[in-house]
Design a protein around this motif. Structure first.
Motif: not given
Length: 208
Positions: A165-179
């Motif tokens: 959220q801080t770096h990309f202004e993307i809410p986590i629920n709108d982010a899909s990712y490998i971690c």
């Protein structure tokens, strides 16, 4: 970010255009004595064009944070939901493994071209076409590792949501990712190495 997005579009278009021209020139203008090398070069050119298109579709963002790093995409407004976006990212990462292998294969063939005993021993006749399968194997292996071991979870959501959220202004629920979360916090509140993550990274290290 908008400038970066349009820059990527321009680069992808240039990549596809130039690789199409390169493929045409190799197929139509190269001398017959190139043999299998001609098809290997076409293989590489077509892959590079496809990789550019997939990068444009996936719009990956790589981000490192403390004990983890992610490859993510913002799927808000996308045609793909969170799970499908995750698969897109896994394929994207698999293509990275493909890209490593295809250049390794390229150098193996070139070495065989100048070292006839090596070519006759390891890649005689039609066996040389096995080189074309190696990148596909690396792609499959790399992508499956991402899919099995690096899937987002409630734990990774909690860990990554603030930094994304801080770096990309993307809410986590709108982010899909490998971690790749090396040391998740255990019930005792202390970080503990995740053996599954280290196994998967070890496989990738081996491939590299």
């Amino acid at each position: 970010m908008l400038i970066v997005y349009y820059f990527k579009i321009v680069c992808a278009i240039i990549s596809v255009f130039l690789n199409c021209i390169l493929t045409f020139l190799i197929m139509k203008k190269s001398p017959p004595k190139l043999g299998v090398y001609k098809y290997l070069m076409v293989y590489i050119a077509l892959f590079e064009g496809f990789y550019s298109i997939w990068d444009l579709i996936t719009e990956p963002i790589v981000h490192s944070y403390k004990a983890a790093f992610v490859v993510l995409r913002d799927f808000n407004g996308s045609l793909f939901d969170r799970e499908t976006s995750f698969i897109l990212i896994c394929v994207y990462c698999g293509l990275f493994g493909f890209s490593l292998a295809i250049f390794g294969v390229h150098f193996i063939y070139r070495y065989g071209a100048i070292n006839k005993p090596f070519m006759d021993k390891f890649l005689p006749g039609n066996r040389v076409y096995l080189l074309f399968l190696i990148p596909l194997w690396y792609f499959s292996w790399w992508a499956m590792l991402c899919y099995i071991y690096f899937h987002f979870t409630d734990v990774t959501d909690d860990y990554m949501k603030e930094t994304i959220q801080t770096h990309f202004e993307i809410p986590i629920n709108d982010a899909s990712y490998i971690c790749v979360y090396y040391q998740p916090t255990g019930p005792d509140g202390q970080p503990h190495p995740d053996p599954n993550i280290f196994f998967a990274i070890g496989c990738m290290w081996y491939m590299v």
